[in-house]
Design a protein around this motif. Structure first.
Motif, PDB file in Angstrom:
ATOM      1  N   TYR C 202      42.595  42.484  54.397  1.00 31.32           N
ATOM      2  CA  TYR C 202      42.307  41.056  54.512  1.00 31.32           C
ATOM      3  C   TYR C 202      43.457  40.205  54.000  1.00 31.32           C
ATOM      4  CZ  TYR C 202      40.332  41.774  49.788  1.00 31.32           C
ATOM      5  OH  TYR C 202      40.133  42.123  48.495  1.00 31.32           O
ATOM      6  N   ALA C 205      45.864  40.313  56.806  1.00 26.56           N
ATOM      7  CA  ALA C 205      45.375  39.415  57.851  1.00 26.56           C
ATOM      8  C   ALA C 205      45.785  37.984  57.534  1.00 26.56           C
ATOM      9  CB  ALA C 205      43.858  39.526  57.973  1.00 26.56           C
ATOM     10  N   ARG C 207      48.313  37.083  55.744  1.00 27.16           N
ATOM     11  CA  ARG C 207      49.772  36.943  55.898  1.00 27.16           C
ATOM     12  C   ARG C 207      50.150  36.827  57.366  1.00 27.16           C
ATOM     13  NH1 ARG C 207      52.526  41.553  52.744  1.00 27.16           N
ATOM     14  NH2 ARG C 207      54.330  40.556  53.675  1.00 27.16           N
ATOM     15  N   GLU C 211      49.690  32.344  56.344  1.00 26.20           N
ATOM     16  CA  GLU C 211      49.300  31.635  55.117  1.00 26.20           C
ATOM     17  C   GLU C 211      50.421  31.665  54.076  1.00 26.20           C
ATOM     18  OE1 GLU C 211      46.674  29.967  54.768  1.00 26.20           O
ATOM     19  OE2 GLU C 211      45.088  30.797  56.042  1.00 26.20           O
ATOM     20  N   TYR C 215      47.910  30.183  48.793  1.00 24.48           N
ATOM     21  CA  TYR C 215      46.607  30.461  49.393  1.00 24.48           C
ATOM     22  C   TYR C 215      46.249  31.928  49.206  1.00 24.48           C
ATOM     23  CZ  TYR C 215      42.941  31.110  52.852  1.00 24.48           C
ATOM     24  OH  TYR C 215      41.757  31.433  53.464  1.00 24.48           O
ATOM     25  N   ILE C 219      43.122  32.210  46.847  1.00 24.81           N
ATOM     26  CA  ILE C 219      41.897  32.294  47.651  1.00 24.81           C
ATOM     27  C   ILE C 219      41.566  33.740  48.034  1.00 24.81           C
ATOM     28  CG2 ILE C 219      40.701  31.412  49.681  1.00 24.81           C
ATOM     29  CD1 ILE C 219      41.509  29.192  47.803  1.00 24.81           C
ATOM     30  N   GLU C 220      42.586  34.522  48.355  1.00 23.35           N
ATOM     31  CA  GLU C 220      42.296  35.869  48.823  1.00 23.35           C
ATOM     32  C   GLU C 220      42.288  36.900  47.692  1.00 23.35           C
ATOM     33  OE1 GLU C 220      41.480  36.735  51.887  1.00 23.35           O
ATOM     34  OE2 GLU C 220      42.030  34.982  53.072  1.00 23.35           O
ATOM     35  N   PRO C 223      39.895  36.010  43.539  1.00 23.53           N
ATOM     36  CA  PRO C 223      38.451  36.239  43.428  1.00 23.53           C
ATOM     37  C   PRO C 223      38.078  37.721  43.373  1.00 23.53           C
ATOM     38  CG  PRO C 223      38.913  34.616  45.123  1.00 23.53           C
ATOM     39  CD  PRO C 223      40.226  35.178  44.701  1.00 23.53           C
ATOM     40  N   ASN C 224      38.921  38.560  43.956  1.00 23.68           N
ATOM     41  CA  ASN C 224      38.610  39.985  43.950  1.00 23.68           C
ATOM     42  C   ASN C 224      39.083  40.694  42.692  1.00 23.68           C
ATOM     43  OD1 ASN C 224      37.347  40.669  46.630  1.00 23.68           O
ATOM     44  ND2 ASN C 224      39.100  39.442  47.273  1.00 23.68           N
TER      45      ASN C 224
END
Lengths: 607, 317, 306
Positions: C202, C205, C207, C211, C215, C219-220, C223-224
């Motif tokens: 993801y 994806a 990149r 983006e 970001y 954002i990607e 959070p993980n």
């Protein structure tokens, strides 16, 4: 009537996080006669592996056997104590795992692991066991049977490990052998060798076996009887011949239909190439290196016309994914050019414009990792809408709903997270995200290989429909020649980083082919009994040749080629020649010689 | 020994040396940042600027920083880390008097704790979820949560005050009999072991359990191997790397732990020397002690890394 | 059915494994928590519950402790030194005759506050540096990682000693010192997590969508990483509390007239001979705080590998 295995009313339950028992196998009955091979077939979640493991009185963590009986000979396996179970496992019942690479202990020599069951159960002395192991290695057609046991697992190939695991199972002459998807992780050209070795050993020794698989065509070669499973219940239990010829249960018929994608989607493919038009994507002489020396792609030429699908096929390590990633800009090429509508695309992400990004979209193989687990489906689909088209608010929400509708998912799914969706649903979201950009070209990397056959077939059909509606082009990466032949207008065959053959879809229905394409096509199991005995794939032994020159551009398939020519193939780089039917191949041979390929390597000549 | 292994080991050694150089810079410049130094403190507020300057020159403090660093670093390499600012003694001599005592404390602690911790860790991994596992888990959580000085004070309370078996302070370090050894080492070693064993056992348990969830362990079970065989013959050989790593990390904790324990029991080791140096701001002494501790840490990590490389089956021929 | 098919026991500790129908795969089980075979949601793990109560209690005390202290923190309120537990002085009196309970409650903001600030500082700078290193790669990554490796090579207590030797001891110094001492550990974990997440499809994806770095990171990736980073925060908080208490115990931490719990132990160490509560109470306070955090982390099950 010598029934050796009798399973009746077997029930297995899984425990959820809430501590509730959820039944996953509901009362399964079947039996096996001495020397019979029974296949358990079904999709993921059908309970086939769970049932196979219960034959050894074993349940994976989180599961337990809650009822029924499993009788092997005259003992009920489910009534045995732990010590008695340990005595049974590896001695009376043996197991061959799906991934041999993981199931071998990396820090122990192969021989010690192969003879371990014999040592544990005291069925033979160390010398006897080792002698028997070598004999089994020979029977399984393993190279250098005398010495292969002294190696560590990482020093032999995946196909060899799988056969070594068969030797490990057979070392104690068990009454029953369980084969759990033993060839699923292998390339087709390797699979056929392993299947042959298995079948020979099973026939010679009269082994009773349970063969677990999702692939009916493979099972048709191995099994005498097939049990079709779905959601932990038996749908059909018939002799192989009967099941293939006249499937009784509707689910079996659906399974059979899904395994023939060629027939299923012929209508959706359309061929009306406009030759004059400038190609949408053009790849010229592309070369990619990892590090300084390791070339993973060389001299790739490729064109994708607007509204068409080009399939790229090859086994693992052929460089097909690298090709797609280079087009997407994830891997920088070391030489060559990539043109989109005649405009050069930068080799790196940093050098591309947002418009270029929008026009080329990538769909990843594994939808589990391609969707951010922390984002909702709406977030995932809305981002490209805002990023490329500046859409916001109500319009954005409407478009998300439209996109969901386009991939045939309910709009209510928008608020969920990827973890709550099934594999097929996730792959549809993955596709919808690419469509949100309104791209011209979608790069599809093995989009169906992680999915069950029926689900995968539906995705392929959806992709074909979308192509017609939206006039997008696909670069379709796959390892499955049947899929590629079914949905692509043009096919590119790759081997070891080189393009070995390219041609129209229709030309991949009959020879002549490049020798590798030939092997690939012949290796794909066909849905009828006896195919394994008939096919010529992998039978021929390559003719003897001298030392190969270390020159750049020598044929990559040289080492495995059954029609290589000493003094030519091993010294001179092969030319790109055009066959009469229009295909371009990378080979020293011409039409006539290749047409004779099938007859030219009879089994007799091999010996 | 094949060439890949040799290359990796040499690479590790190189990284270790580079790390040591960076550490020496960090330590030296950190301790030389502030102008206030022991010279001023020693001479008192009334000292004339000339007297201060003379004494500074005597210690070489008037030279530019990088020159002092080079001088100091070359001194360290040749075994001459300088002269104490407080009592004028050779720092090398002060440390070499104390070092054997600290080393013997560390050695006794390691000898006791490593076997015990490995046994506990492996056993609780083998009997995961059993009463034994749960109780050891509770005990080890307790032991890693409690400050060493609490364990030390409780030990003193029980063994010295209430029972009167041992002396609260270990003044004599000349050991002539087993009884004397016990009275000198018992409480410091016990205190250090508590935390050490708990940490090591937890990490060992985690390393073994990590292996027990791998497919080859399931395969071994399906070959009819008993739990004991599965753990000892299959899981353990693959857990050697992580376990050695756990041992090294825990033992490096010992380097910090001795500071507290030596102070509490007034044990005449390097750590008490260093604490005294900190209190009197005797920089040459502090710098040398710090480098000694860092060297100890790097050696432990290096040994662990090399063990992990050598035990990695994928690098075997 | 014999015992191997029955439920293995009535233990309902979430930390224990094993629901296997066969005893020998009980110890293989590493994911599914066990409860008694009921249809209800499992009870909260008692260890975790206790941990939560302890942590909650001490956090509240760190805020309101000084306000509810019954006596003046520095007042010589009693004639007896090392006085025993009494109704007037619930935790006895110290070596000068001061009320230990009041001193303990006034110490709570020091012990917990300094440690919280230092840990937050350490984690934030560690995560930021880890993200920068993972996102940029190349020589920036190599440089940051090498320096962090060198920092790890200085044992924490030893580092604390040099800092105090060089700069003297004060509350701001203690915070900065502990933050620097534990930053390399945070950095290592954050970088490893970020490198892992960065390789996920993801992120690729995002990149290939074009983006920007910000970001992707915020954002990607971030959070993980949050859950393991929070677990690590708790773990490191324990180490910081223990380090600061040890420094105070050596007389090199919080300086009089202020006192954290480590200083209280040091002040009253002579009372040990007579078993005074003055020395035990602050030590027990530290132990309950750190144990509470440990139990809480264990019950959440996300203890990162160190």
């Amino acid at each position: 009537m010598n029934e050796i295995v009798k399973v009746s009313g077997l029930r297995v339950a899984a425990r959820t996080d809430e501590g509730v028992d959820l039944p996953i196998v509901h009362g399964v009955d079947f039996s096996l006669k001495q020397g019979e091979v029974l296949a358990l077939i079904g999709e993921s979640g059908s309970g086939k592996t769970t049932i196979a493991l219960s034959l050894m009185g074993y349940a994976r963590s989180g599961c337990r056997i809650v009822g029924g009986s499993v009788r092997i000979g005259d003992v009920d396996v489910l009534q045995l104590s732990d010590a008695e179970l340990a005595n049974l496992r590896g001695c009376r019942v043996a197991y061959i795992a799906q991934s041999a690479a993981a199931a071998f202990n990396p820090s122990k020599r192969i021989m010690d692991q192969v003879i371990e069951s014999a040592m544990i159960h005291g069925t033979a002395s160390r010398q006897q066991a080792q002698a028997k192991a070598v004999e089994l290695f020979r029977a399984l057609a393993l190279p250098d049977p005398e010495n292969i046991g002294a190696r560590y697992p990482h020093q032999v190939s995946g196909g060899q490990l799988q056969r070594l695991m068969a030797a490990m199972a057979l070392i104690t002459d068990p009454a029953l052998v369980i084969l759990d998807e033993p060839t699923t992780a292998l390339d087709v050209t390797t699979q056929i060798e392993v299947l042959r070795a298995f079948k020979q050993v099973v026939r010679e020794r009269g082994t009773t076996a349970v063969y677990v698989s999702h692939d009916l065509a493979v099972v048709a070669q191995m099994a005498d009887r097939i049990v079709v499973l779905r959601d932990g219940q038996i749908q059909e239990n018939s002799p192989t011949e009967q099941l293939l010829a006249a499937p009784a249960h509707p689910y079996t018929r659906r399974l059979l239909a899904a395994m023939k994608p060629a027939a299923a989607s012929r209508a959706s493919a359309r061929v009306e190439p406009v030759e004059q038009e400038k190609p949408l994507l053009e790849v010229r002489d592309l070369e990619v290196c990892y590090g300084k020396q390791v070339k993973v792609l060389h001299g790739i030429d490729l064109q994708v016309r607007r509204g068409t699908t080009v399939g790229v096929i090859g086994e693992s390590g052929s460089g097909k994914t690298t090709l797609a990633r280079a087009v997407a800009g994830m891997v920088a090429p070391s030489a060559g050019r990539i043109l989109l509508d005649g405009q050069p695309l930068s080799g790196t992400l940093a050098g591309r414009t947002r418009e270029q990004f929008r026009r080329v979209q990538y769909v990843f193989q594994n939808a589990d990792t391609a969707l951010n687990p922390k984002h909702s489906i709406e977030d995932i689909l809305a981002r490209p809408l805002r990023f490329y088209h500046g859409m916001k608010g109500k319009r954005q929400r409407e478009r998300v709903a439209e996109l969901l509708d386009l991939v045939q998912l309910p709009a209510s799914i928008a608020q969920r997270r990827p973890g709550e969706l099934s594999g097929g649903q996730k792959q549809r979201i993955n596709l919808a995200r690419a469509l949100a950009a309104e791209p011209d070209l979608i790069l599809c990397d093995e989009v169906t290989s992680a999915l069950d056959t029926v689900v995968g077939a539906a995705i392929l059909k959806l992709m074909a429909d979308l192509r017609r509606e939206l006039n997008v082009s696909y670069l379709f990466i796959s390892h499955d020649i049947n899929t590629v032949r079914a949905i692509c207008d043009e096919v590119v065959v790759m081997y070891s980083g080189a393009k070995v053959e390219q041609g129209e879809r229709s030309t991949f229905r009959a020879p002549p082919y490049h020798p590798y394409t030939n092997l690939l096509i012949d290796s794909v199991p066909e849905m009828h009994q006896g195919w394994l005995e008939e096919t010529q794939a992998g039978r021929g032994v390559p003719p003897r040749i001298g030392v190969s020159a270390n020159a750049e551009g020598i044929c990559p398939f040289l080492a495995r080629c059954p029609v290589r020519i000493d003094g030519k193939c091993n010294t001179t780089p092969p030319p790109r020649v055009r066959l009469d039917k229009g295909n371009e191949i990378l080979c020293h041979h011409r039409d006539i010689e290749l047409l004779q390929l099938e007859e030219s390597v009879p089994v007799a000549a091999a010996g | 020994m094949n060439s890949t292994i040799a290359r990796l080991v040499i690479g590790r050694l190189g990284i270790g040396v580079i790390t040591l150089v960076i550490v020496s810079m960090v330590v030296f410049f950190l301790t030389s940042l502030l102008p206030g130094d022991a010279v001023q403190e020693q001479l008192g507020q009334a000292a004339t600027p000339e007297a201060v300057a003379a004494l500074r020159a005597h210690f070489g403090l008037d030279q530019p920083l990088w020159q002092r660093y080079l001088h100091w670093a070359s001194g360290l390499i040749t075994g001459n880390p300088g002269i104490s600012m407080v009592n004028g003694l050779q720092v090398g001599d002060m440390i070499s008097n104390r070092l054997p005592k600290s080393l013997s404390l560390a050695a006794v602690t390691s000898l006791v704790s490593v076997p015990v911790a490995l046994t506990i860790g492996i056993l609780s991994a083998m009997f995961r979820g059993s009463a034994f596992d749960r109780y050891t888990n509770m005990l080890t959580v307790f032991a890693v949560s409690v400050p060493e000085f609490l364990i030390a004070t409780i030990a003193v309370l029980i063994f010295a005050v209430k029972l009167g078996w041992l002396s609260a302070l270990s003044r004599t370090v000349d050991v002539h009999s087993f009884g004397e050894m016990l009275s000198v080492y018992a409480m410091p070693v016990m205190t250090l072991c508590c935390v050490l064993i708990a940490q090591m056992a937890r990490m060992t348990r985690a390393a073994v359990i990590d292996q027990l969830s791998s497919p080859y362990v399931e395969m071994a079970l399906l070959k009819g191997a008993r739990p004991m065989r599965v753990v000892l013959r299959h899981a353990l050989p693959n857990a050697v790397g992580p376990i050695v790593n756990a041992v090294a990390l825990s033992l490096s904790y010992l380097l910090g732990g001795v500071v507290i324990v030596e102070s509490i029991f007034n044990y005449p080791g390097v750590a008490t020397l260093m604490v005294n140096g900190v209190v009197t701001r005797d920089m040459p002494l502090v710098q040398a002690c710090v480098m000694l501790f860092c060297l100890g840490f790097l050696v432990l990590v290096l040994i662990a890394d090399i063990c992990a490389i050598v035990s990695n089956p994928r690098l075997r021929k | 059915m014999k015992s191997n098919i029955n439920q293995s026991g009535s233990q309902n500790m979430a930390t224990s494994g094993g629901s296997g129908q066969v005893a020998e795969n009980e110890w293989l089980d590493n994911s599914v928590p066990v409860t008694a075979p009921t249809k209800h949601r499992r009870l909260p793990n008692p260890g975790g519950f206790l941990g939560f109560i302890l942590v909650f209690f001490w956090l509240v005390m760190a805020v309101i402790g000084p306000m509810i202290a019954p006596h003046d923190v520095n007042g010589l309120v009693s004639d007896s030194f090392f006085g025993p537990i009494s109704s007037q002085y619930p935790l006895g009196t110290d070596y000068l005759g001061r009320d230990i309970l009041s001193r303990l409650l006034h110490g709570a903001p020091y012990t917990i506050g300094i440690a919280l600030l230092a840990t937050s500082l350490a984690c934030m700078s560690g995560v930021v540096l880890g993200l920068v290193a993972a996102a940029s790669g190349g020589w920036i990554d190599a440089l940051i990682s090498r320096v962090q490796d060198a920092m790890i090579a200085i044992p924490n207590k030893i580092f604390a000693l040099i800092m105090v030797a060089s700069f003297g001891s004060s509350v701001p110094l203690l915070i900065v010192m502990a933050a620097i001492a534990y930053m390399p550990g945070c950095y290592r974990i954050a970088r490893a997590l970020a490198v892992n997440v960065m390789t996920m499809d993801y992120v690729l994806a995002a990149r290939t969508r074009g983006e920007g770095l910000a970001y992707i990171i915020f954002i990607e990736v971030l959070p993980n990483m949050l859950r393991p980073v929070l677990t690590d925060f708790g773990l490191r908080f324990v180490y910081v509390v223990l380090l600061l208490s040890a420094m105070s115990f050596l007389g090199l931490g919080v300086q009089p007239p202020d006192a954290d719990w480590g200083s209280l132990v040091r002040e009253n160490i002579q009372g040990l001979g007579i078993g005074a509560p003055a020395v035990l109470a602050p030590a027990v306070a530290i132990a309950t705080l750190t144990m509470g955090v440990n139990l809480l982390i264990d019950s959440l099950g996300g203890r990162a590998k160190r």
